[in-house]
Write an enzyme that holds these catalytic residues in place. Structure first.
Site, short mmCIF file in Angstrom:
data_model
loop_
_atom_site.label_atom_id
_atom_site.label_comp_id
_atom_site.label_asym_id
_atom_site.label_seq_id
_atom_site.Cartn_x
_atom_site.Cartn_y
_atom_site.Cartn_z
CG PHE A 161 -1.80 -1.08 1.48
CD1 PHE A 161 -3.12 -1.02 1.06
CD2 PHE A 161 -1.37 -2.24 2.14
CE1 PHE A 161 -4.00 -2.07 1.29
CE2 PHE A 161 -2.24 -3.30 2.38
CZ PHE A 161 -3.56 -3.20 1.94
CG ASP A 162 1.08 5.88 -1.67
OD1 ASP A 162 2.10 6.11 -1.00
OD2 ASP A 162 0.43 6.76 -2.25
N GLY A 163 0.89 5.18 1.25
CA GLY A 163 0.37 5.71 2.50
C GLY A 163 -0.68 6.78 2.29
#
Length: 304
Positions: A161-163
């Site tokens: 996941f990107d943040g």
């Protein structure tokens, strides 16, 4: 799954699950007859795996014995006759999928609530945006077939996941876009102990953590946070996850370096990011889902 916990439900389009790109090139929205005729001729020809195939296969493998941890439902614009090929392809590839909705061209996102979907994956950008606007976690999956290396059955489900604008809201991303980098870092340091608001895929990560802790499946779950943040802005991200009571197995704070080489090493079954340029780069190496949420996607919406 811990008794009483909600089964995690993922809805996936037929084109995300199977490689229907050749057939899709014959599709005309004003007259889908040619597309349907082509699919009708191929009812007995199993479709090849698509971009989301490996992810779905591993999610379903989390159902162990009598434990029903994950539900995968097909949610598709295809007509019911084409649905015969979709179900036959699932059987051919050993995917125990029994629930599907074929809308015959109508918008599919209106059924996500009835399905109780935690995540919707589709190759149709319009459908994904409609689902997101209706409040459902959604991602547009790049429609290319999964690279052969990512069809391996290695007993581990990996999701990256990107943040900001994915796990977290776009609050910090807005600060970054509207201020200089130095002011963004100062803002994040001052707010290091203030949890970020949740983003669209936070509930999905929470569901994965519950599966990791209580599924009893031989398939393990491994997650990673892959973000352009760097120290000292890393602290707020980690403390936010702590405040939510969720964990990731790996965290990569890349300070703006390209994510693709690191993702190629981690080898996720899917990577979620809100920025199209990151998705396009990552999709050359791993299955990628674009999350059309937050400030980085507002200009694109305005152009539509």
């Amino acid at each position: 799954m811990i008794p009483g916990e909600k089964v995690m439900t993922v809805a996936v389009s037929a084109r995300a699950l199977f490689d229907f790109e050749e057939e899709n090139r014959a599709f005309l929205e004003e007259d889908p007859a040619g597309y349907r005729a082509l699919q009708g001729k191929r009812l007995d020809l199993p479709a090849r795996p698509g971009a989301a195939f490996s992810l779905v296969r591993k999610l379903l493998a989390l159902n162990c014995g009598d434990a029903h941890n994950v539900e995968v439902a097909i949610l598709s614009r295809n007509d019911p006759v084409t649905g015969l090929r979709v179900f036959a392809s699932a059987r051919h590839h050993g995917l125990p999928i029994g629930r599907a909705i074929f809308t015959g061209g109508a918008a599919p996102h209106r059924y996500l609530g009835a399905l109780g979907a935690d995540l919707f994956l589709s190759a149709n950008a319009v459908d994904v945006r409609a689902a997101m606007a209706a409040g459902f976690a959604s991602a547009r999956v790049w429609p290319e077939p999964s690279p052969e290396g990512h069809l391996r059955d290695d007993g581990e489900l990996r999701i990256a996941f990107d943040g900001d604008s994915v796990l977290f809201s776009d609050e910090a991303e807005r600060v970054f876009r509207l201020m200089q980098l130095e002011r963004f870092i100062d803002h994040e340091v001052r707010n290091a102990h203030t949890p970020l608001p949740p983003g669209p895929l936070k509930p999905f990560l929470s569901a994965l953590c519950r599966l990791r802790n209580g599924s009893g499946s031989p398939v393990s779950v491994r997650t990673a946070l892959v973000t352009a943040r760097s120290a000292p802005a890393h602290e707020r991200a980690i403390r936010t996850l702590m405040a939510w009571g969720v964990t990731v197995d790996e965290a990569m704070f890349l300070g703006g370096r390209p994510k693709a080489p690191f993702l190629a090493e981690f080898g996720p079954d899917i990577f979620f990011d809100d920025q199209l340029r990151n998705c396009e780069s990552a999709s050359r190496h791993v299955t990628t889902g674009h999350v059309p949420y937050g400030i980085n996607n507002e200009a694109e919406v305005a152009l539509q």
